[in-house]
Enzyme design. Structure first.
Site, mmCIF file in Angstrom:
data_model
loop_
_atom_site.group_PDB
_atom_site.id
_atom_site.type_symbol
_atom_site.label_atom_id
_atom_site.label_comp_id
_atom_site.label_asym_id
_atom_site.label_seq_id
_atom_site.Cartn_x
_atom_site.Cartn_y
_atom_site.Cartn_z
ATOM 1 N N GLU A 1 -70.645 12.641 44.807
ATOM 2 C CA GLU A 1 -72.065 12.864 45.149
ATOM 3 C C GLU A 1 -72.807 13.534 43.985
ATOM 4 O OE1 GLU A 1 -72.550 14.892 48.894
ATOM 5 O OE2 GLU A 1 -71.478 13.324 49.986
ATOM 6 N N GLY B 1 -73.281 29.254 56.851
ATOM 7 C CA GLY B 1 -72.028 29.002 56.125
ATOM 8 C C GLY B 1 -72.174 28.091 54.926
ATOM 9 N N GLU C 1 -61.015 10.734 37.551
ATOM 10 C CA GLU C 1 -60.231 10.738 38.792
ATOM 11 C C GLU C 1 -58.765 10.440 38.484
ATOM 12 O OE1 GLU C 1 -60.480 11.446 42.159
ATOM 13 O OE2 GLU C 1 -58.392 10.817 42.100
ATOM 14 N N HIS D 1 -84.473 -7.225 64.359
ATOM 15 C CA HIS D 1 -84.760 -7.853 63.072
ATOM 16 C C HIS D 1 -86.157 -7.477 62.603
ATOM 17 C CE1 HIS D 1 -84.907 -10.906 59.950
ATOM 18 N NE2 HIS D 1 -86.118 -11.238 60.407
ATOM 19 N N GLY E 1 -67.391 15.474 44.368
ATOM 20 C CA GLY E 1 -67.515 15.094 42.962
ATOM 21 C C GLY E 1 -68.378 13.848 42.787
ATOM 22 N N LYS F 1 -73.996 38.111 52.158
ATOM 23 C CA LYS F 1 -74.805 39.283 51.766
ATOM 24 C C LYS F 1 -76.308 39.057 51.924
ATOM 25 C CE LYS F 1 -71.534 41.725 48.854
ATOM 26 N NZ LYS F 1 -70.373 40.842 49.105
ATOM 27 N N GLU G 1 -70.837 37.594 60.400
ATOM 28 C CA GLU G 1 -71.005 36.842 59.152
ATOM 29 C C GLU G 1 -71.123 37.821 57.999
ATOM 30 O OE1 GLU G 1 -71.020 33.534 57.963
ATOM 31 O OE2 GLU G 1 -71.163 34.758 56.158
ATOM 32 N N ASP H 1 -62.771 24.394 58.655
ATOM 33 C CA ASP H 1 -62.029 24.180 57.408
ATOM 34 C C ASP H 1 -60.746 25.015 57.320
ATOM 35 O OD1 ASP H 1 -64.043 22.479 56.719
ATOM 36 O OD2 ASP H 1 -64.646 23.507 54.884
HETATM 37 C C1 LIG Z 1 -70.898 20.712 47.986
HETATM 38 C C2 LIG Z 1 -70.467 20.401 49.385
HETATM 39 C C3 LIG Z 1 -71.078 19.384 50.086
HETATM 40 C C4 LIG Z 1 -70.675 19.093 51.385
HETATM 41 N N1 LIG Z 1 -71.311 18.077 52.051
HETATM 42 C C5 LIG Z 1 -70.921 17.772 53.311
HETATM 43 C C6 LIG Z 1 -71.586 16.760 54.045
HETATM 44 O O1 LIG Z 1 -72.522 16.135 53.552
HETATM 45 N N2 LIG Z 1 -71.179 16.514 55.309
HETATM 46 C C7 LIG Z 1 -70.142 17.198 55.891
HETATM 47 O O2 LIG Z 1 -69.802 16.941 57.060
HETATM 48 N N3 LIG Z 1 -69.493 18.173 55.218
HETATM 49 C C8 LIG Z 1 -69.867 18.481 53.955
HETATM 50 N N4 LIG Z 1 -69.241 19.494 53.291
HETATM 51 C C9 LIG Z 1 -68.136 20.214 53.972
HETATM 52 C C10 LIG Z 1 -68.700 21.232 54.969
HETATM 53 O O3 LIG Z 1 -69.605 22.089 54.301
HETATM 54 C C11 LIG Z 1 -67.563 22.051 55.594
HETATM 55 O O4 LIG Z 1 -66.606 21.180 56.150
HETATM 56 C C12 LIG Z 1 -68.098 22.953 56.691
HETATM 57 O O5 LIG Z 1 -69.065 23.851 56.179
HETATM 58 C C13 LIG Z 1 -66.966 23.753 57.348
HETATM 59 O O6 LIG Z 1 -67.514 24.574 58.330
HETATM 60 P P1 LIG Z 1 -66.822 25.919 58.796
HETATM 61 O O7 LIG Z 1 -67.652 26.406 59.944
HETATM 62 O O8 LIG Z 1 -65.383 25.695 59.011
HETATM 63 O O9 LIG Z 1 -66.910 26.932 57.572
HETATM 64 P P2 LIG Z 1 -67.995 27.326 56.498
HETATM 65 O O10 LIG Z 1 -69.199 26.461 56.551
HETATM 66 O O11 LIG Z 1 -67.272 27.457 55.213
HETATM 67 O O12 LIG Z 1 -68.471 28.770 56.984
HETATM 68 C C14 LIG Z 1 -67.614 29.858 57.025
HETATM 69 C C15 LIG Z 1 -68.429 31.139 57.070
HETATM 70 O O13 LIG Z 1 -67.564 32.214 57.371
HETATM 71 C C16 LIG Z 1 -67.945 33.342 56.623
HETATM 72 N N5 LIG Z 1 -66.783 34.220 56.528
HETATM 73 C C17 LIG Z 1 -65.595 33.979 55.919
HETATM 74 N N6 LIG Z 1 -64.746 34.993 56.137
HETATM 75 C C18 LIG Z 1 -65.407 35.902 56.883
HETATM 76 C C19 LIG Z 1 -65.066 37.156 57.436
HETATM 77 N N7 LIG Z 1 -63.834 37.660 57.313
HETATM 78 N N8 LIG Z 1 -65.994 37.835 58.134
HETATM 79 C C20 LIG Z 1 -67.247 37.315 58.300
HETATM 80 N N9 LIG Z 1 -67.621 36.134 57.818
HETATM 81 C C21 LIG Z 1 -66.715 35.426 57.126
HETATM 82 C C22 LIG Z 1 -68.388 32.758 55.291
HETATM 83 O O14 LIG Z 1 -69.254 33.653 54.616
HETATM 84 C C23 LIG Z 1 -69.105 31.492 55.757
HETATM 85 O O15 LIG Z 1 -70.464 31.730 55.977
HETATM 86 C C24 LIG Z 1 -69.637 19.832 51.991
HETATM 87 C C25 LIG Z 1 -69.027 20.878 51.301
HETATM 88 C C26 LIG Z 1 -69.435 21.167 50.011
HETATM 89 C C27 LIG Z 1 -68.769 22.302 49.293
#
Ligand SMILES: Cc1cc2nc3c(=O)[nH]c(=O)nc-3n(C[C@H](O)[C@H](O)[C@H](O)COP(=O)(O)OP(=O)(O)OC[C@H]3O[C@@H](n4cnc5c(N)ncnc54)[C@H](O)[C@@H]3O)c2cc1C
Length: 471
Positions: free
Chosen positions: A189, A42, A205, A450, A187, A36, A33, A317
């Site tokens: 939320e 994440g 929108e 209920h 947006g 910093k 990870e 993602d």
């Molecule tokens: C404001 C907001 C609200 C949200 N609310 C919801 C919600 O209520 N419910 C829901 O289901 N989803 C929600 N989401 C979406 C959700 O956060 C993401 O779908 C989810 O975090 C994706 O998970 P992930 O593990 O793919 O990646 P991420 O959570 O993006 O984590 C990726 C991690 O990889 C690390 N990384 C990247 N590249 C490298 C590298 N080369 N080396 C080492 N580390 C690296 C990053 O630092 C990060 O910590 C929200 C998103 C946002 C922005």
């Protein structure tokens, strides 16, 4: 050189869950990870789901406190204290990030802080936060590098007044007037939270309805509710120009309705660009592999999340599946089960619950009425309003409804759509029912306690059959 069975790059809900699963299966596992602050979790935990829902809890409490008289409690002039809210939000994030670190330890997962890259076949390099690079040898790699805020090319972000969701979560002042571009989940939320904190809010929108992936009736209901609460809602509208001013931002919005164009200039204190996210696949060593990304940056995978390199999996993602924490986590478990040779269950993306934590909440699973028709089903629907549910009156939230979409031949449940109190909790009933391939009849025969909000689900099933009890 350290040798692993699995190295996971990225510690979001995809990566850390994959690492836990690998640890559970007895695989020698490491997670990398680059954050910093040396926190794991994440986007979800540090800049997404968790801090936003903490803000929402404050908004919910404030709304309840503002209506305390209705429930027989005297309170004078409740208002949000942004500084205290920030401390509460930070406490929740810290506790949860600490929890993820503890889970790594519990499952014997080594944690490496630094930037991870694939460095050749079965090799991952880690450029540590101290600048030193180490190489890990591994049988498998799970890429889980997540996503970042997507900006619009014609808007110059100053991260002060013209901001994205990461910036907004750093703010400890309440915006006086917040313009939000994009009425998707993020947006909507933020718009809903700041409206309840007392900011003036304008939600812009491009398409003709809010929460465009939801059922049309739900979109109409949320627009009606937002307007009733005092939000300026502008659909079929796009921001065409943005200028930073001394004390805020000037936003030009063009609206097209009934074939006519009109333009409006809005003076606001802040502009939030919430137009989506982009996968982070640019600097993780893909050039050392035969893995390609598409024109939007996504990595192609099969149904087991395996990439073009059979030792590398990609989840969350960075693959073209819904941007949701629970999707990322399930994909993490699936990938690890597959690489470990365990029984692996590909996800049915039709059964992913969608939750939007606005007020009122919105949640759905399965097909919307329109999607079911497009897929050729002979569709019938049933809708039941929370206004006819005793528990909804008790909690003082009677807006919204449960809508069930089914097909006529076998009464198979095709979709459930909820707008109203605790919609994001209630939707699990629909998700489980659909996972079990339940029909509407089974839902109707399910005894709902209920008084509960869940009675609206049972009644919506009755409504599909044209025989509601309480209306
Ligand atoms: C404001 C907001 C609200 C949200 N609310 C919801 C919600 O209520 N419910 C829901 O289901 N989803 C929600 N989401 C979406 C959700 O956060 C993401 O779908 C989810 O975090 C994706 O998970 P992930 O593990 O793919 O990646 P991420 O959570 O993006 O984590 C990726 C991690 O990889 C690390 N990384 C990247 N590249 C490298 C590298 N080369 N080396 C080492 N580390 C690296 C990053 O630092 C990060 O910590 C929200 C998103 C946002 C922005």
């Amino acid at each position: 050189m350290s040798k692993y069975d699995v190295v996971v790059i990225g510690s979001g809900p995809g990566g850390y869950v994959a690492a836990i699963r690998a640890g559970q299966l007895g695989l020698k596992t490491a997670i990398v990870e680059r954050e910093k602050t040396e926190r794991l979790g994440g986007t979800c935990l540090l800049r997404g789901c968790i801090p936003t829902k903490a803000m929402l809890q404050t908004a919910d409490l404030l709304a309840k406190a503002s209506h305390a008289e209705d429930f027989g409690i005297s309170l004078s002039d409740p208002k949000v204290d942004m500084d205290k809210m920030d401390k509460y939000r930070a406490r929740i994030v810290k506790k949860n990030a600490g929890g993820v670190k503890y889970l790594m330890k519990k499952n014997n997962v080594d944690v490496h802080f630094g930037h991870g890259r694939i460095a050749g076949k079965n090799k991952v390099s880690v450029e540590g936060l101290d600048g030193k690079t180490t190489t890990l040898e591994t049988k498998h790699c799970v890429l889980a590098t997540g996503s970042a805020c997507q900006h619009l090319p014609f808007i110059e972000m100053d991260h002060e007044r013209i901001i994205d969701s990461d910036d907004l979560l750093q703010m400890t002042d309440k915006p006086e007037h917040l313009v939000v571009i994009g009425a998707g989940a993020v947006g909507s939320e933020f718009a809903s939270v700041f409206l309840r904190y007392g900011s003036e809010v304008t939600l812009v929108e491009m398409v003709d309805r809010l929460l465009p992936i939801e059922d049309v009736e739900v979109s109409k209901e949320i627009e009606k509710s937002f307007k009733k609460q005092g939000m300026n809602v502008m659909t079929s509208s796009k921001v065409t120009d943005v200028t930073r001013t001394d004390d805020g931002v000037k936003v030009v919005v063009e609206t097209t309705k009934g074939g006519k164009n009109s333009a409006k200039e809005i003076q606001a204190s802040h502009l939030l660009v919430a137009t989506g996210r982009r996968p982070v696949t640019g600097d993780c060593g893909l050039d050392k592999t035969k893995i390609e990304v598409d024109d939007r940056g996504y990595i192609a995978v099969d149904e087991y999340m395996q990439t073009a390199e059979d030792w590398v999996y990609a989840i969350g993602d960075i693959v073209n599946t819904p941007w949701l924490a629970h999707v990322a986590s399930h994909e993490g478990i699936l990938a690890v089960d597959h690489l470990a040779g365990e029984p692996a269950h590909p996800l049915n993306y039709d059964l992913v619950p969608n939750c939007t934590y606005t007020s009122p909440e919105v949640a759905s699973v399965g097909l919307t009425e329109e999607q079911a028709k497009e897929r050729g089903y002979d569709v019938k629907t049933g809708t039941f309003p929370f206004s006819a549910i005793g528990k909804a009156s008790i909690v003082g939230q009677t807006e919204g409804f449960v809508k069930i979409v089914s097909e006529t031949k076998y009464d198979e449940l095709l979709g459930m759509h909820i707008i109203g109190p605790k919609a994001t909790e209630l939707i699990t009933e629909g998700t489980v029912a659909m996972e079990l391939e339940s029909t509407v009849v089974e839902l109707l025969h399910t005894i709902h306690p209920h008084p509960t909000l869940a009675e609206a689900v049972g009644e919506a099933a009755h409504a599909v059959m044209g025989e509601t009890i309480h209306i």
